[in-house]
Write a protein that holds these residues in place. Structure first.
Motif, PDB file in Angstrom:
ATOM      1  N   VAL B 114     120.618  89.351 -55.093  1.00  0.00           N
ATOM      2  CA  VAL B 114     119.809  89.299 -53.874  1.00  0.00           C
ATOM      3  C   VAL B 114     118.346  89.136 -54.270  1.00  0.00           C
ATOM      4  N   ILE B 115     117.675  88.149 -53.688  1.00  0.00           N
ATOM      5  CA  ILE B 115     116.245  87.959 -53.908  1.00  0.00           C
ATOM      6  C   ILE B 115     115.526  88.183 -52.587  1.00  0.00           C
ATOM      7  N   GLU B 116     114.523  89.064 -52.616  1.00  0.00           N
ATOM      8  CA  GLU B 116     113.693  89.271 -51.429  1.00  0.00           C
ATOM      9  C   GLU B 116     112.372  88.573 -51.696  1.00  0.00           C
ATOM     10  N   GLU B 117     112.265  87.373 -51.156  1.00  0.00           N
ATOM     11  CA  GLU B 117     111.115  86.516 -51.435  1.00  0.00           C
ATOM     12  C   GLU B 117     109.989  86.806 -50.452  1.00  0.00           C
ATOM     13  N   THR B 118     108.970  87.533 -50.909  1.00  0.00           N
ATOM     14  CA  THR B 118     107.809  87.793 -50.057  1.00  0.00           C
ATOM     15  C   THR B 118     106.956  86.529 -49.962  1.00  0.00           C
ATOM     16  N   GLU B 119     105.970  86.575 -49.063  1.00  0.00           N
ATOM     17  CA  GLU B 119     105.025  85.459 -48.947  1.00  0.00           C
ATOM     18  C   GLU B 119     104.422  85.154 -50.316  1.00  0.00           C
ATOM     19  N   VAL B 125     106.046  81.835 -57.179  1.00  0.00           N
ATOM     20  CA  VAL B 125     107.263  81.570 -57.960  1.00  0.00           C
ATOM     21  C   VAL B 125     108.029  80.354 -57.414  1.00  0.00           C
ATOM     22  N   THR B 126     108.441  80.435 -56.150  1.00  0.00           N
ATOM     23  CA  THR B 126     109.319  79.391 -55.593  1.00  0.00           C
ATOM     24  C   THR B 126     108.616  78.048 -55.474  1.00  0.00           C
ATOM     25  N   SER B 193     111.261  73.213 -46.101  1.00  0.00           N
ATOM     26  CA  SER B 193     112.212  74.264 -45.719  1.00  0.00           C
ATOM     27  C   SER B 193     111.657  75.069 -44.563  1.00  0.00           C
ATOM     28  N   LEU B 194     112.403  76.132 -44.205  1.00  0.00           N
ATOM     29  CA  LEU B 194     111.987  77.114 -43.214  1.00  0.00           C
ATOM     30  C   LEU B 194     110.540  77.563 -43.426  1.00  0.00           C
ATOM     31  N   ARG B 195     110.113  77.677 -44.692  1.00  0.00           N
ATOM     32  CA  ARG B 195     108.756  78.138 -45.011  1.00  0.00           C
ATOM     33  C   ARG B 195     107.680  77.235 -44.411  1.00  0.00           C
ATOM     34  N   LYS B 279     106.789  86.014 -43.485  1.00  0.00           N
ATOM     35  CA  LYS B 279     108.009  86.821 -43.526  1.00  0.00           C
ATOM     36  C   LYS B 279     108.621  86.854 -44.928  1.00  0.00           C
ATOM     37  N   THR B 280     109.106  88.036 -45.329  1.00  0.00           N
ATOM     38  CA  THR B 280     109.948  88.123 -46.515  1.00  0.00           C
ATOM     39  C   THR B 280     111.296  87.514 -46.161  1.00  0.00           C
ATOM     40  N   LEU B 281     111.746  86.564 -46.957  1.00  0.00           N
ATOM     41  CA  LEU B 281     113.041  85.922 -46.693  1.00  0.00           C
ATOM     42  C   LEU B 281     114.013  86.321 -47.798  1.00  0.00           C
TER      43      LEU B 281
END
Lengths: 312, 312
Positions: B114-119, B125-126, B193-195, B279-281
């Motif tokens: 599980v990755i919790e990708e913060t802003e 990173v992403t 993407s959603l971002r 949002k953290t995704l």
């Protein structure tokens, strides 16, 4: 009549004389099928389910006794129909006989409908229905008061405002951590669902998330990055609880139209106190559910509501 | 060597001489298992999958030829092991031989995290990873420019800002509306993407939702309350697209840690323009994925980050 009763109690040795009336449910993903039929003049329901492979029996599957019929061959790829030794390829069968109409209805695939519950629809349709039904959650109180299942408790925080009891879900055998499924039940009464969550509940939500994860790490050695923590909407009972599952488990209730990640819930409330009061929440209801019937009465599935979309 | 080649090309009639090395993947829900082994001195991968029942063959399953072994009997409920006629109980087998190391790796179960990708993690990173990889979406442009798959288009709105092409997903046979799976691909380039979604994209999102649903109703007679419309995060390719599936289809990518309902996305942006920037995704990544490796380098799966939770 007595003889008839004895007959019904007899164990079957095959399906001789079974009369098929209708396939009432089918699932190609889980490889199950359910049939309504007649045996000895009475209704019967038969559920068939293909069994998973047993990794310990691979040496019995992959032998000369398994014959292969080629269906496709392309370079290094060959596709076959394999005929395993019959003893290694049993199918699980459940026979309900004599079956009542209720059994037949219970096992019949039901049509499902997407409901987009706005703030207004919650207040005018869902909430009045919940209040009129006065669903009992006494069995939950029995757990919280340790009158039931006290020996199953994995962790407890006794605080009346932010405390909870963590215990294994019925679906988990409590052995394989890869299939871990626990439920955290809040001590606090009166939080019916996601709709009742706001900033005043943040201490409870954060406490369940953090202490729940820590307890699972300590007891089962499953770290937080192997876990999902989520809330169902609609829930199956209206007393606040959180699901913790191992991500390896393909949990049936983890669909995007039912599961709300606890981390998302916390963050949404932090962004906006009234998020879950205002937000349209989408869920799927089955055609025999009271909630579906109430939304239908309300015109949510009329042709005109389809037209609304066009006008948007 | 030539003879060896001929041997490899031969169709198998059974698994005589197959040497099992390791069960490399197992799924008890879909009832599949994958084995790495050796045949004639070379690596082989064998995938076994139980087949779904065929409703048209029920009359061959429920006969005297199917023998039953009772495992449990309680009142009207009987549980059995059923031994179907072997011809009615074939297992699908795929044999890859000779298999390379890549095949073995491809079919081996991978650990997931599980990755919790913060802003901040998205930006540091992403995003840099996506930019450094410069993933080509030329095949998507080919579809939009009708150089490819033009004959498969179900509906098109040619507007360069809010237009899209609707076409069937590869996973759908285009026949059974119960398994309906379509994808709407935006004409507009550059929405990764959603971002990247915010208020400026609302006309596009609403147009895809409304016109997509109307086109599906007209062409396949599936109303909006039988449909899910959603976006994947992470997506499988970084050009904006929306999935439309029939709710009857248990679509594999509809998990709560991957699918974002289009209606929710629209409403969240309407509430807060920067919702998907801030949002953290949460998503799940597999251990061999570049994105996982980058997050790991970043310390996201260290013991200390588990400790962080405790301190919270």
């Amino acid at each position: 009549d007595c003889n008839q009763g004895d007959d019904n109690d007899a164990m079957l040795s095959n399906f001789d004389g079974f009369e098929i009336l209708k396939v009432i449910s089918e699932n190609t993903r889980s490889k199950t099928v359910t049939v309504h039929g007649k045996m000895k003049g009475e209704n019967a329901v038969v559920l068939l389910e293909k069994k998973p492979f047993d990794a310990k029996h691979m040496n019995r599957y992959l032998t000369e006794e398994t014959s292969l019929k080629n269906t496709l061959k392309n370079d290094i790829y060959g596709t076959y129909e394999a005929f395993l030794p019959s003893t290694e390829n049993a199918v699980k069968a459940v026979v309900i006989h004599p079956a009542t109409d209720k059994h037949i209805q219970k096992y019949t695939d039901q049509e499902r409908f997407v409901i987009e519950e706005t703030e207004n629809l919650y207040k005018t349709v869902t909430l009045p229905l919940l209040e009129s039904k006065q669903l009992s959650v006494q069995w939950v109180y029995n757990i919280l008061e340790k009158k039931q299942e006290a020996d199953r408790i994995v962790y407890e925080d006794t605080d009346p405002e932010i405390g909870f009891i963590l215990l294994p879900d019925m679906k988990w055998d409590r052995k394989d951590p890869a299939a871990l499924y626990l439920v955290a039940i809040a001590h606090k009464h009166g939080i019916k669902s996601l709709r009742d969550l706001n900033a005043s509940k943040l201490p409870l939500l954060k406490n369940i998330l953090n202490q729940g994860k820590n307890a699972i790490m300590k007891k089962y050695n499953v770290p937080s990055w192997k876990l999902h923590a989520y809330i169902h909407y609609q829930p199956s009972y209206y007393h606040f609880h959180v699901h913790f599952t191992n991500i390896k488990l393909e949990a049936p209730g983890f669909d995007a139209d039912r599961a709300h990640l606890l981390t998302d819930v916390i963050e949404n409330i932090e962004m906006m106190d009234t998020y879950y009061e205002k937000k349209t929440l989408t869920f799927v209801a089955r055609e025999t559910e009271d909630l579906f019937l109430k939304f239908k009465e309300n015109g949510c599935f009329d042709e005109t509501s389809q037209d609304e979309i066009k006008k948007d």
